[in-house]
Design a protein around this motif. Structure first.
Motif, PDB file in Angstrom:
ATOM      1  N   VAL A  45       0.963  -1.130   0.099  1.00 34.66           N
ATOM      2  CA  VAL A  45       0.030   0.538   0.168  1.00 34.66           C
ATOM      3  C   VAL A  45       0.644   1.706   0.061  1.00 34.66           C
ATOM      4  O   VAL A  45       1.403   1.596   0.782  1.00 34.66           O
ATOM      5  CB  VAL A  45      -0.886  -0.042   1.349  1.00 34.66           C
ATOM      6  CG1 VAL A  45      -1.708   1.449   0.997  1.00 34.66           C
ATOM      7  CG2 VAL A  45      -1.640  -0.881   1.114  1.00 34.66           C
ATOM      8  N   HIS A  46       0.855   2.197  -1.162  1.00 34.40           N
ATOM      9  CA  HIS A  46       1.292   3.380  -1.225  1.00 34.40           C
ATOM     10  C   HIS A  46       0.419   4.986  -0.868  1.00 34.40           C
ATOM     11  O   HIS A  46      -0.171   5.089  -1.119  1.00 34.40           O
ATOM     12  CB  HIS A  46       1.607   3.295  -2.733  1.00 34.40           C
ATOM     13  CG  HIS A  46       2.532   4.903  -3.133  1.00 34.40           C
ATOM     14  ND1 HIS A  46       2.750   4.793  -4.854  1.00 34.40           N
ATOM     15  CD2 HIS A  46       3.468   5.808  -2.269  1.00 34.40           C
ATOM     16  CE1 HIS A  46       3.700   5.853  -4.466  1.00 34.40           C
ATOM     17  NE2 HIS A  46       4.053   5.916  -3.403  1.00 34.40           N
ATOM     18  N   SER A  47       1.126   5.057   0.231  1.00 32.93           N
ATOM     19  CA  SER A  47       1.490   6.380   1.084  1.00 32.93           C
ATOM     20  C   SER A  47       1.917   7.379   1.021  1.00 32.93           C
ATOM     21  O   SER A  47       3.204   7.634   0.990  1.00 32.93           O
ATOM     22  CB  SER A  47       0.262   6.369   2.176  1.00 32.93           C
ATOM     23  OG  SER A  47       1.298   5.271   3.398  1.00 32.93           O
ATOM     24  N   ILE A  48       1.587   8.720   1.753  1.00 37.71           N
ATOM     25  CA  ILE A  48       2.265   9.848   1.598  1.00 37.71           C
ATOM     26  C   ILE A  48       1.943  10.348   1.958  1.00 37.71           C
ATOM     27  O   ILE A  48       0.001  10.945   2.809  1.00 37.71           O
ATOM     28  CB  ILE A  48       2.015  10.542  -0.200  1.00 37.71           C
ATOM     29  CG1 ILE A  48       3.369  11.748  -0.248  1.00 37.71           C
ATOM     30  CG2 ILE A  48       0.232  11.084  -0.181  1.00 37.71           C
ATOM     31  CD1 ILE A  48       2.944  11.924  -1.565  1.00 37.71           C
ATOM     32  N   SER A  49       2.406  11.979   2.906  1.00 41.12           N
ATOM     33  CA  SER A  49       2.267  13.152   4.004  1.00 41.12           C
ATOM     34  C   SER A  49       2.739  13.489   3.725  1.00 41.12           C
ATOM     35  O   SER A  49       4.222  14.051   3.575  1.00 41.12           O
ATOM     36  CB  SER A  49       2.804  11.680   5.800  1.00 41.12           C
ATOM     37  OG  SER A  49       4.061  11.449   6.265  1.00 41.12           O
ATOM     38  N   LEU A  50       3.127  15.674   4.492  1.00 46.34           N
ATOM     39  CA  LEU A  50       3.547  16.432   4.286  1.00 46.34           C
ATOM     40  C   LEU A  50       3.060  16.803   5.304  1.00 46.34           C
ATOM     41  O   LEU A  50       1.787  17.362   6.677  1.00 46.34           O
ATOM     42  CB  LEU A  50       2.807  16.758   2.863  1.00 46.34           C
ATOM     43  CG  LEU A  50       3.326  18.087   3.270  1.00 46.34           C
ATOM     44  CD1 LEU A  50       4.810  18.472   2.595  1.00 46.34           C
ATOM     45  CD2 LEU A  50       2.206  18.790   1.847  1.00 46.34           C
ATOM     46  N   THR A  51       4.366  17.222   5.754  1.00 41.19           N
ATOM     47  CA  THR A  51       4.565  18.448   7.352  1.00 41.19           C
ATOM     48  C   THR A  51       5.101  19.031   6.550  1.00 41.19           C
ATOM     49  O   THR A  51       5.895  19.783   5.906  1.00 41.19           O
ATOM     50  CB  THR A  51       4.822  17.222   8.703  1.00 41.19           C
ATOM     51  OG1 THR A  51       5.425  17.140   8.505  1.00 41.19           O
ATOM     52  CG2 THR A  51       3.609  16.427   8.608  1.00 41.19           C
ATOM     53  N   THR A  52       5.084  20.831   7.848  1.00 39.18           N
ATOM     54  CA  THR A  52       5.441  21.002   7.629  1.00 39.18           C
ATOM     55  C   THR A  52       7.097  22.399   9.075  1.00 39.18           C
ATOM     56  O   THR A  52       6.517  21.148   9.525  1.00 39.18           O
ATOM     57  CB  THR A  52       5.089  22.564   7.272  1.00 39.18           C
ATOM     58  OG1 THR A  52       3.987  22.932   8.419  1.00 39.18           O
ATOM     59  CG2 THR A  52       3.993  22.707   6.337  1.00 39.18           C
ATOM     60  N   ASN A  67       6.438  12.526   2.666  1.00 34.97           N
ATOM     61  CA  ASN A  67       7.202  11.172   2.830  1.00 34.97           C
ATOM     62  C   ASN A  67       5.990  10.267   1.864  1.00 34.97           C
ATOM     63  O   ASN A  67       5.597  10.391   2.833  1.00 34.97           O
ATOM     64  CB  ASN A  67       7.125  10.278   4.945  1.00 34.97           C
ATOM     65  CG  ASN A  67       8.092  11.298   4.949  1.00 34.97           C
ATOM     66  OD1 ASN A  67       9.199  11.265   5.343  1.00 34.97           O
ATOM     67  ND2 ASN A  67       7.917  12.625   6.445  1.00 34.97           N
ATOM     68  N   GLY A  68       6.296   9.872   1.028  1.00 36.12           N
ATOM     69  CA  GLY A  68       6.294   8.828   0.265  1.00 36.12           C
ATOM     70  C   GLY A  68       6.099   7.021   1.598  1.00 36.12           C
ATOM     71  O   GLY A  68       7.406   6.524   1.468  1.00 36.12           O
ATOM     72  N   VAL A 102      12.782  16.760   0.761  1.00 34.42           N
ATOM     73  CA  VAL A 102      12.404  17.741   1.645  1.00 34.42           C
ATOM     74  C   VAL A 102      12.274  19.320   0.853  1.00 34.42           C
ATOM     75  O   VAL A 102      13.620  19.652   0.520  1.00 34.42           O
ATOM     76  CB  VAL A 102      13.285  17.586   2.765  1.00 34.42           C
ATOM     77  CG1 VAL A 102      12.787  18.968   3.587  1.00 34.42           C
ATOM     78  CG2 VAL A 102      13.049  16.335   3.840  1.00 34.42           C
ATOM     79  N   LEU A 103      11.512  20.149   0.581  1.00 34.28           N
ATOM     80  CA  LEU A 103      12.241  21.663   0.591  1.00 34.28           C
ATOM     81  C   LEU A 103      12.092  22.347   1.406  1.00 34.28           C
ATOM     82  O   LEU A 103      10.908  22.946   1.885  1.00 34.28           O
ATOM     83  CB  LEU A 103      10.325  21.416  -0.608  1.00 34.28           C
ATOM     84  CG  LEU A 103      10.618  22.745  -1.342  1.00 34.28           C
ATOM     85  CD1 LEU A 103      11.299  22.692  -2.387  1.00 34.28           C
ATOM     86  CD2 LEU A 103       9.254  22.568  -1.979  1.00 34.28           C
ATOM     87  N   THR A 104      13.514  22.999   1.317  1.00 31.93           N
ATOM     88  CA  THR A 104      13.383  23.627   2.379  1.00 31.93           C
ATOM     89  C   THR A 104      13.454  25.525   1.725  1.00 31.93           C
ATOM     90  O   THR A 104      14.360  25.309   0.621  1.00 31.93           O
ATOM     91  CB  THR A 104      15.051  23.381   2.695  1.00 31.93           C
ATOM     92  OG1 THR A 104      14.630  22.874   3.566  1.00 31.93           O
ATOM     93  CG2 THR A 104      15.075  25.038   3.930  1.00 31.93           C
ATOM     94  N   PHE A 105      13.647  26.114   1.590  1.00 28.51           N
ATOM     95  CA  PHE A 105      13.559  27.433   1.729  1.00 28.51           C
ATOM     96  C   PHE A 105      14.035  28.330   2.844  1.00 28.51           C
ATOM     97  O   PHE A 105      13.661  28.935   3.830  1.00 28.51           O
ATOM     98  CB  PHE A 105      11.647  28.776   1.379  1.00 28.51           C
ATOM     99  CG  PHE A 105      10.975  28.047   0.653  1.00 28.51           C
ATOM    100  CD1 PHE A 105      11.268  28.209  -0.953  1.00 28.51           C
ATOM    101  CD2 PHE A 105       9.986  26.989   0.610  1.00 28.51           C
ATOM    102  CE1 PHE A 105      10.680  27.612  -2.100  1.00 28.51           C
ATOM    103  CE2 PHE A 105       9.469  26.042  -0.354  1.00 28.51           C
ATOM    104  CZ  PHE A 105       8.830  26.747  -1.258  1.00 28.51           C
ATOM    105  N   ASN A 106      15.823  28.856   1.938  1.00 27.69           N
ATOM    106  CA  ASN A 106      16.301  29.774   2.742  1.00 27.69           C
ATOM    107  C   ASN A 106      16.951  30.726   2.485  1.00 27.69           C
ATOM    108  O   ASN A 106      17.447  30.227   1.514  1.00 27.69           O
ATOM    109  CB  ASN A 106      17.233  28.605   3.573  1.00 27.69           C
ATOM    110  CG  ASN A 106      17.480  29.541   4.676  1.00 27.69           C
ATOM    111  OD1 ASN A 106      17.159  30.316   5.052  1.00 27.69           O
ATOM    112  ND2 ASN A 106      18.637  28.754   5.458  1.00 27.69           N
TER     113      ASN A 106
END
Length: 186
Positions: A45-52, A67-68, A102-106
Motif C-alpha cells: 500500500v503506497h501512501s503519502i504524508s506532508l508536514t511543515t 514522506n512517501g 524535503v523542500l527548504t526555502f532559506n
C-alpha cells in the motif's frame, strides 16, 4: 472465477492475499480427486504524508517535508518530486534546496508563495503507482523597520520655527514582491 474487491486500502491492508481453488469431480467413475491449488499475491500500500517546519515568514527558513511510504515492501523506495503551481519540477537554486523529499526555502521570499505539490512514484516491474498531496504557502511579511530622522526620541524646537520629520521605512530584503507601503503621522 472468483473476485476479491479491495476498496479504500489503508496502510494496514498490505500483505499476501491467497486465492485457493479446489476441484472435486461429480462423477468419480473415470475421474479422481479432489484436486486443489493455491496462489498468492503481495499487495503493498503506497501512501503519502506532508508536514511543515518553521513559519512561512519572509526572510526566515521554511520547510515542507514529504514522506512517501510503501507498507508491505521494504525493497522499493518511492521517488519524491516537488512541483510548483504551474506543474514545473522544483529544483535546487536561489535559496531553494530539494533533497530526499524535503523542500527548504532559506530564506523564504514573498515571490515563493503559492501551491506546492509533492508527488510520490513507485515503479514495481512496470506497475506504476503515483500519488500526490499539495500545500499552499501563504508568506507573511515581517514588520518593517521604522526610523525617524531625529537623533533622539524627542526634539525641542523654538516657538515660531519650522520642523520637518522624516519617517523611513525599511522592508526585509526577502519581500521581493510588489507591496504598497503607506505611512501616516498622528
Amino acid at each position: 472465477q472468483s473476485t476479491l474487491m479491495l476498496t479504500s486500502l489503508g496502510t494496514g491492508d498490505f500483505g499476501y492475499y491467497v486465492c485457493g481453488v479446489s476441484v472435486t469431480p461429480i462423477n468419480t467413475q473415470y475421474i479422481t480427486g479432489p484436486m486443489g491449488r493455491n496462489t498468492s499475491i503481495l499487495v503493498s500500500v503506497h501512501s503519502i504524508s506532508l508536514t511543515t517546519s518553521g513559519s512561512p515568514v519572509a526572510g526566515q527558513m521554511h520547510t515542507l517535508i514529504c514522506n512517501g511510504t510503501l507498507a508491505g515492501n521494504s525493497s522499493l523506495i518511492p521517488v519524491i518530486t516537488w512541483r510548483n503551481a504551474t506543474g514545473v519540477a522544483v529544483i535546487n537554486g536561489s535559496g531553494i534546496t530539494v533533497s530526499n523529499g524535503v523542500l527548504t526555502f532559506n530564506p523564504l521570499r514573498t515571490s515563493r508563495g503559492g501551491q506546492y505539490t509533492c508527488q510520490s512514484l513507485v515503479n514495481s516491474l512496470g506497475n506504476i503507482s503515483t500519488i500526490a498531496i499539495s500545500r499552499s504557502i501563504i508568506v507573511q511579511i515581517p514588520p518593517p523597520i521604522l526610523t525617524v530622522s531625529a537623533v533622539f526620541n524627542q526634539v525641542v524646537v523654538a516657538a515660531g520655527k519650522n520642523l520637518t520629520l522624516l519617517c523611513n521605512v525599511q522592508l526585509d530584503p526577502s519581500v521581493d514582491s510588489t507591496v504598497m507601503v503607506t505611512s501616516t503621522w498622528t
